[in-house]
Design an enzyme around this catalytic site. Structure first.
Site, PDB file in Angstrom:
ATOM      1  CB  CYS A  92      46.943  49.073  34.854  1.00 25.63           C
ATOM      2  SG  CYS A  92      47.868  49.473  33.602  1.00 25.63           S
ATOM      3  CG  HIS A 222      47.719  44.060  34.643  1.00 19.30           C
ATOM      4  ND1 HIS A 222      46.442  44.257  34.605  1.00 19.30           N
ATOM      5  CD2 HIS A 222      48.907  44.941  33.975  1.00 19.30           C
ATOM      6  CE1 HIS A 222      46.241  45.768  33.489  1.00 19.30           C
ATOM      7  NE2 HIS A 222      47.151  46.207  34.113  1.00 19.30           N
ATOM      8  CD  GLU A 224      44.661  41.330  36.125  1.00 26.36           C
ATOM      9  OE1 GLU A 224      45.711  41.678  37.320  1.00 26.36           O
ATOM     10  OE2 GLU A 224      45.140  42.243  35.486  1.00 26.36           O
TER      11      GLU A 224
END
Lengths: 279, 171
Positions: A92, A222, A224
């Protein structure tokens, strides 16, 4: 001291995903340390094996998202380590910094050859926060240390950005396939240029691009935030949604890994391979 | 009147301008300006009653000018926003997104609200002030170099892949 590979997670003023990123790196069997943007000596002395630039709003997105972070001294080190072949991932805002650093697509090192422009697609503009599906490009699966275990199934991962539309100079259109790493698709792997499959109007449905060697990956979604299966919403369609729902009332849900874990497992697997080759 | 432009700036020091200046000082110390100012720059194309219509819009929509924290003036007017620093040589550059949702959305909003206007265009205006010994030609040349981000260590204010860059004729 451990023999685990060390992944440096860089924290700029305004980064806000560094702790969860470091956490999922550790959960994937590697060491992770967070370095502030002004800890150049500490970062250099630690000799990390890989670098992650996490999400957030570095320098409050002043001037342009990622533009100021890209000029920081710490990026000189990342730049040189990337050129030496070390894996670098930008997520990002981290991707925006890599684009503004000229590390991706990297046709000419350090030259700014792409941009992450404001989202713009028919019927939508501005900040977007939603789940999308991704698929990896075949060449990227083979050469990128971040993608080697992704496989061919579309994977659900969330996005949250206002400037995520990959654009290139028109003269470079014929070589973009070299840098294609991840594209937006639907749950069946079919790409269309329309919202919501392509959520932001990104050129060629690009969700992530890499350098020619594949060790530097800049991606807007993302991973994660999709590391654990419980992070996947139950309504997600496709095989990952089925897996998620099959665990709905199972205590195993708490420890099951989600699709985002594949990016970090890929890196761990890459280091294991290098370690075996060295022995 | 075919076009009316306004400049909008923060009443407090602009953090984006401060960060940009400190970054430029680090990466391009020899050509960096002494001062850097940042403005939102709005162009209103073919407003029915010219400045009167634009003033009405600005006073009505606080998303364009928030009077609590911003001030504004017509571009090329009395110059109430200018620093008035006669010792500096000023060059101005406009940075505009090639594909611009802000302009599209505001054009739609104004039309929905029955303002007779062809369109609105949003840009960022950067004003760079150089020491008095600098010629205008040199100021313009430096400004262009500091604006166009061609390499990681060259330029900052605009990414030419996604943004148009227009050096204005006179400061």
């Amino acid at each position: 001291m451990t023999n685990k590979p060390l992944v440096a997670v860089l924290q700029f003023p305004g980064s806000n995903c560094e702790y969860e990123t470091a956490s999922v790196v550790r959960e994937s069997g590697m060491d992770a340390m967070i370095f502030r943007w002004n800890q150049l000596k500490e970062l250099s002395d630690s000799r990390p094996d890989a670098f992650i630039l996490p999400g957030g709003f570095s320098f409050q997105d002043r001037v342009r998202a990622g533009a100021v972070g890209a000029k920081e001294e710490i990026m000189d080190l990342v730049f040189n380590e990337a050129l030496s072949g070390k894996p670098v991932l930008g997520i990002c805002n981290g991707a925006q910094i890599l684009v503004e650093s000229g590390l991706v697509p990297g046709w000419e090192n350090g030259r700014i050859e792409s941009a992450l422009a404001a989202n713009h697609i028919h019927g939508r503009s501005g900040y977007l926060s939603r789940w999308v599906f991704l698929r990896a490009n075949e060449r990227a699966l083979k050469i990128s240390p971040w993608l080697r275990m992704i496989g061919n199934d579309p994977i659900p991962v969330p996005i949250a950005h206002a400037e995520g539309r990959f654009v290139f100079a028109e003269k470079d259109n014929n070589r973009i396939s070299e840098c294609m790493a991840l594209t937006y698709c639907d749950e069946n792997g079919i790409e269309t240029a329309d919202y919501p499959v392509n959520p932001n109007g990104s050129f060629m449905n690009l969700a992530g691009i890499m350098n020619r060697e594949g060790n530097v990956l800049a991606m807007m979604p993302h991973p994660e935030r999709a590391f654990w299966m419980w992070q996947i919403p139950p309504w997600i369609p496709g095989t990952w949604g089925d897996r998620r729902n099959s665990l709905q009332h199972d205590p195993a849900l708490a420890g099951s890994k989600g699709p985002g874990a594949l990016f970090f497992r890929s890196l761990a697997d890459y280091f294991e391979l290098i370690s075996r080759e060295d022995q | 009147m075919t076009e009316v432009s306004i400049e909008v700036r923060l009443k407090a020091p602009d953090p984006a301008a401060m960060t940009a200046l400190s970054t430029l000082k680090r990466i391009n110390p020899d050509t960096c300006p002494g001062r850097l100012e940042r403005y939102d720059y709005w162009r209103f194309i073919r407003p029915l009653d010219g400045k009167r219509t634009v003033e009405e819009i600005v006073l009505h929509f606080h998303d364009i000018v928030n009077p609590n924290k911003q001030s504004w003036s017509f571009s090329g007017g009395s110059g109430i926003l200018l620093s008035g620093d006669e010792e500096l040589v000023w060059a101005e550059v406009l940075v505009t997104d090639k594909v611009d949702s802000i302009s599209e959305n505001w054009t739609d909003i104004l039309r929905r609200n029955k303002y007779e206007i062809e369109k609105v265009m949003y840009s960022v205006l950067w004003r760079l002030g150089y020491s008095s010994g600098t010629s205008m030609a040199e100021a313009r040349e430096r400004t262009l170099a500091l604006t166009i981000t061609s390499y990681r260590d060259h330029g900052l204010l605009a990414n030419p892949v996604s943004q148009n860059i227009n050096l204005l004729d006179q400061a």
